[in-house]
Design a protein around this motif. Sequence first.
Motif, PDB file in Angstrom:
ATOM      1  N   LEU A 145       1.012  -1.310  -0.105  1.00  0.00           N
ATOM      2  CA  LEU A 145      -0.156  -0.066  -0.023  1.00  0.00           C
ATOM      3  C   LEU A 145       0.991   1.166   0.027  1.00  0.00           C
ATOM      4  CD1 LEU A 145      -3.028   0.580  -0.073  1.00  0.00           C
ATOM      5  CD2 LEU A 145      -3.101   0.751   2.578  1.00  0.00           C
ATOM      6  N   LEU A 146       1.578   1.423   1.040  1.00  0.00           N
ATOM      7  CA  LEU A 146       2.799   2.418   0.768  1.00  0.00           C
ATOM      8  C   LEU A 146       3.421   2.617  -0.475  1.00  0.00           C
ATOM      9  CD1 LEU A 146       4.269   2.065   4.314  1.00  0.00           C
ATOM     10  CD2 LEU A 146       2.490   3.803   3.744  1.00  0.00           C
ATOM     11  N   THR A 147       3.897   1.497  -0.886  1.00  0.00           N
ATOM     12  CA  THR A 147       4.452   1.583  -2.319  1.00  0.00           C
ATOM     13  C   THR A 147       3.525   2.077  -3.389  1.00  0.00           C
ATOM     14  OG1 THR A 147       6.178   0.003  -1.503  1.00  0.00           O
ATOM     15  CG2 THR A 147       6.079   0.657  -3.708  1.00  0.00           C
ATOM     16  N   PHE A 148       2.499   1.519  -3.278  1.00  0.00           N
ATOM     17  CA  PHE A 148       1.485   1.804  -4.296  1.00  0.00           C
ATOM     18  C   PHE A 148       1.033   3.508  -4.244  1.00  0.00           C
ATOM     19  CE2 PHE A 148      -3.046   2.822  -5.610  1.00  0.00           C
ATOM     20  CZ  PHE A 148      -3.034   2.196  -6.702  1.00  0.00           C
ATOM     21  N   TYR A 149       1.212   4.171  -3.205  1.00  0.00           N
ATOM     22  CA  TYR A 149       0.921   5.567  -3.042  1.00  0.00           C
ATOM     23  C   TYR A 149       2.122   6.209  -3.750  1.00  0.00           C
ATOM     24  CZ  TYR A 149      -2.594   4.958   0.610  1.00  0.00           C
ATOM     25  OH  TYR A 149      -3.661   4.479   1.197  1.00  0.00           O
ATOM     26  N   ALA A 150       3.416   5.524  -3.736  1.00  0.00           N
ATOM     27  CA  ALA A 150       4.684   6.150  -4.383  1.00  0.00           C
ATOM     28  C   ALA A 150       4.283   6.090  -6.003  1.00  0.00           C
ATOM     29  CB  ALA A 150       6.018   5.497  -3.871  1.00  0.00           C
ATOM     30  N   TRP A 151       3.822   4.628  -6.346  1.00  0.00           N
ATOM     31  CA  TRP A 151       3.575   4.524  -7.779  1.00  0.00           C
ATOM     32  C   TRP A 151       2.462   5.520  -8.164  1.00  0.00           C
ATOM     33  CZ3 TRP A 151      -1.063   2.842  -9.920  1.00  0.00           C
ATOM     34  CH2 TRP A 151      -0.970   2.428 -11.297  1.00  0.00           C
ATOM     35  N   VAL A 152       1.457   5.853  -7.565  1.00  0.00           N
ATOM     36  CA  VAL A 152       0.677   6.756  -8.082  1.00  0.00           C
ATOM     37  C   VAL A 152       1.223   7.999  -8.327  1.00  0.00           C
ATOM     38  CG1 VAL A 152      -1.422   8.207  -7.363  1.00  0.00           C
ATOM     39  CG2 VAL A 152      -1.390   5.629  -6.867  1.00  0.00           C
ATOM     40  N   GLY A 153       2.335   8.595  -7.693  1.00  0.00           N
ATOM     41  CA  GLY A 153       2.889   9.972  -7.832  1.00  0.00           C
ATOM     42  C   GLY A 153       4.263   9.756  -8.842  1.00  0.00           C
ATOM     43  N   ASP A 154       4.491   8.382  -9.179  1.00  0.00           N
ATOM     44  CA  ASP A 154       5.696   8.190 -10.069  1.00  0.00           C
ATOM     45  C   ASP A 154       5.638   8.309 -11.563  1.00  0.00           C
ATOM     46  OD1 ASP A 154       8.204   7.309 -11.313  1.00  0.00           O
ATOM     47  OD2 ASP A 154       7.901   5.413  -9.924  1.00  0.00           O
ATOM     48  N   ASN A 155       6.050   9.460 -12.062  1.00  0.00           N
ATOM     49  CA  ASN A 155       5.955   9.675 -13.489  1.00  0.00           C
ATOM     50  C   ASN A 155       7.037   9.257 -14.235  1.00  0.00           C
ATOM     51  OD1 ASN A 155       3.262  10.795 -13.267  1.00  0.00           O
ATOM     52  ND2 ASN A 155       4.033  12.776 -12.611  1.00  0.00           N
ATOM     53  N   THR A 156       7.956   8.503 -13.628  1.00  0.00           N
ATOM     54  CA  THR A 156       9.199   8.153 -14.368  1.00  0.00           C
ATOM     55  C   THR A 156       8.838   7.075 -15.084  1.00  0.00           C
ATOM     56  OG1 THR A 156      10.016   6.687 -12.589  1.00  0.00           O
ATOM     57  CG2 THR A 156      10.664   9.192 -12.526  1.00  0.00           C
ATOM     58  N   LEU A 157       9.348   6.764 -16.519  1.00  0.00           N
ATOM     59  CA  LEU A 157       9.221   5.840 -17.170  1.00  0.00           C
ATOM     60  C   LEU A 157       9.962   4.600 -16.717  1.00  0.00           C
ATOM     61  CD1 LEU A 157       9.917   7.044 -20.739  1.00  0.00           C
ATOM     62  CD2 LEU A 157       7.725   6.770 -19.684  1.00  0.00           C
ATOM     63  N   SER A 158      10.952   4.383 -15.978  1.00  0.00           N
ATOM     64  CA  SER A 158      11.518   3.416 -15.258  1.00  0.00           C
ATOM     65  C   SER A 158      10.749   3.037 -13.786  1.00  0.00           C
ATOM     66  CB  SER A 158      13.010   3.781 -15.309  1.00  0.00           C
ATOM     67  OG  SER A 158      13.209   4.934 -14.442  1.00  0.00           O
ATOM     68  N   LEU A 159       9.988   3.829 -13.498  1.00  0.00           N
ATOM     69  CA  LEU A 159       9.378   3.626 -12.049  1.00  0.00           C
ATOM     70  C   LEU A 159      10.406   3.569 -11.016  1.00  0.00           C
ATOM     71  CD1 LEU A 159       6.754   0.726 -12.756  1.00  0.00           C
ATOM     72  CD2 LEU A 159       6.588   2.923 -12.650  1.00  0.00           C
ATOM     73  N   GLU A 160      11.285   4.570 -11.231  1.00  0.00           N
ATOM     74  CA  GLU A 160      12.458   4.694 -10.225  1.00  0.00           C
ATOM     75  C   GLU A 160      12.083   4.895  -8.903  1.00  0.00           C
ATOM     76  OE1 GLU A 160      16.036   7.869  -9.759  1.00  0.00           O
ATOM     77  OE2 GLU A 160      15.538   6.935 -11.820  1.00  0.00           O
ATOM     78  N   LYS A 161      10.949   5.751  -8.825  1.00  0.00           N
ATOM     79  CA  LYS A 161      10.245   6.183  -7.455  1.00  0.00           C
ATOM     80  C   LYS A 161       9.771   5.178  -6.905  1.00  0.00           C
ATOM     81  CE  LYS A 161       9.808  11.178  -8.749  1.00  0.00           C
ATOM     82  NZ  LYS A 161       8.845  12.339  -9.036  1.00  0.00           N
ATOM     83  N   THR A 162       9.113   4.488  -7.576  1.00  0.00           N
ATOM     84  CA  THR A 162       8.397   3.166  -7.092  1.00  0.00           C
ATOM     85  C   THR A 162       9.512   2.064  -6.597  1.00  0.00           C
ATOM     86  OG1 THR A 162       6.619   3.597  -8.766  1.00  0.00           O
ATOM     87  CG2 THR A 162       6.662   1.353  -7.364  1.00  0.00           C
ATOM     88  N   MET A 163      10.371   1.963  -7.169  1.00  0.00           N
ATOM     89  CA  MET A 163      11.571   0.877  -6.838  1.00  0.00           C
ATOM     90  C   MET A 163      11.921   1.469  -5.430  1.00  0.00           C
ATOM     91  SD  MET A 163      13.422  -0.730 -10.244  1.00  0.00           S
ATOM     92  CE  MET A 163      13.523   0.778 -11.325  1.00  0.00           C
ATOM     93  N   ASN A 164      12.644   2.699  -5.583  1.00  0.00           N
ATOM     94  CA  ASN A 164      12.983   3.333  -4.179  1.00  0.00           C
ATOM     95  C   ASN A 164      12.273   3.114  -3.284  1.00  0.00           C
ATOM     96  OD1 ASN A 164      15.725   3.828  -5.776  1.00  0.00           O
ATOM     97  ND2 ASN A 164      14.887   6.128  -6.214  1.00  0.00           N
ATOM     98  N   ALA A 165      10.810   3.569  -3.392  1.00  0.00           N
ATOM     99  CA  ALA A 165      10.049   3.483  -2.267  1.00  0.00           C
ATOM    100  C   ALA A 165       9.812   1.997  -1.815  1.00  0.00           C
ATOM    101  CB  ALA A 165       8.566   3.950  -2.474  1.00  0.00           C
ATOM    102  N   LEU A 166       9.642   0.942  -2.764  1.00  0.00           N
ATOM    103  CA  LEU A 166       9.432  -0.410  -2.214  1.00  0.00           C
ATOM    104  C   LEU A 166      10.821  -0.815  -1.668  1.00  0.00           C
ATOM    105  CD1 LEU A 166       8.135  -3.090  -2.488  1.00  0.00           C
ATOM    106  CD2 LEU A 166       9.159  -3.611  -4.634  1.00  0.00           C
ATOM    107  N   ASP A 167      12.009  -0.573  -1.979  1.00  0.00           N
ATOM    108  CA  ASP A 167      13.154  -1.127  -1.450  1.00  0.00           C
ATOM    109  C   ASP A 167      13.018  -0.404   0.062  1.00  0.00           C
ATOM    110  OD1 ASP A 167      15.715  -2.360  -1.286  1.00  0.00           O
ATOM    111  OD2 ASP A 167      16.879  -0.452  -1.581  1.00  0.00           O
ATOM    112  N   LYS A 168      13.053   0.872   0.327  1.00  0.00           N
ATOM    113  CA  LYS A 168      12.952   1.477   1.505  1.00  0.00           C
ATOM    114  C   LYS A 168      11.755   0.870   2.341  1.00  0.00           C
ATOM    115  CE  LYS A 168      11.132   5.613   3.651  1.00  0.00           C
ATOM    116  NZ  LYS A 168      10.232   6.430   3.263  1.00  0.00           N
ATOM    117  N   ASN A 169      10.572   0.511   1.955  1.00  0.00           N
ATOM    118  CA  ASN A 169       9.412  -0.095   2.465  1.00  0.00           C
ATOM    119  C   ASN A 169      10.028  -1.503   3.314  1.00  0.00           C
ATOM    120  OD1 ASN A 169       7.904   2.196   2.616  1.00  0.00           O
ATOM    121  ND2 ASN A 169       7.005   1.551   0.568  1.00  0.00           N
TER     122      ASN A 169
END
Length: 181
Positions: A145-169
Amino acid sequence: MIDVEKKIAEITLKKLTNKSWSKLSLDDVLVKNIKKKKYINTKNDLLKNLNRYVDSILVEQTKYLENSTTKDMLFEVLMMRFDILQQNRISFIKIYEALKKSPNNFLNLFPSFLESMIVTAELANFNVNGLKGSLRLKGLFIVYLLTFYAWVGDNTLSLEKTMNALDKNLDQAEKFGKYLN
């Protein structure tokens, strides 16, 4: 997932590219050759069907996933789930926006989300059996769920923000999990 359910999910996602969730009706999705009563009775059924659709794609995509550490397996499987969502990003964001406005619908879907987390855990060889497993499952859901919120705001093609959030979570969950042992 049977072909009819898959077709319903694909039609739902396609229709959502041009309509909001609130404006989408069952008649928009259910074509003449699909018996409404047999497969879908409500819009919540459409959402549950979409969840199973994502799960079925995830199961297919992970068939050749190599075994690794628990954290790496969870990372890979969860990122595969986000990659699947990304393919229909507009539609899934519209659903998210609608659920955000209607928390009761989210609560009605909670069992379906937990089923998806069980599928995810099994694919990642993450034990969610027993009392500790139940806590792990809920923790996995929170990570997702926390990573999903990051995905919603991630406009990068590589989903870099999502990957970083998932790793941190996952790191945070691992630290918390050590207290359970």
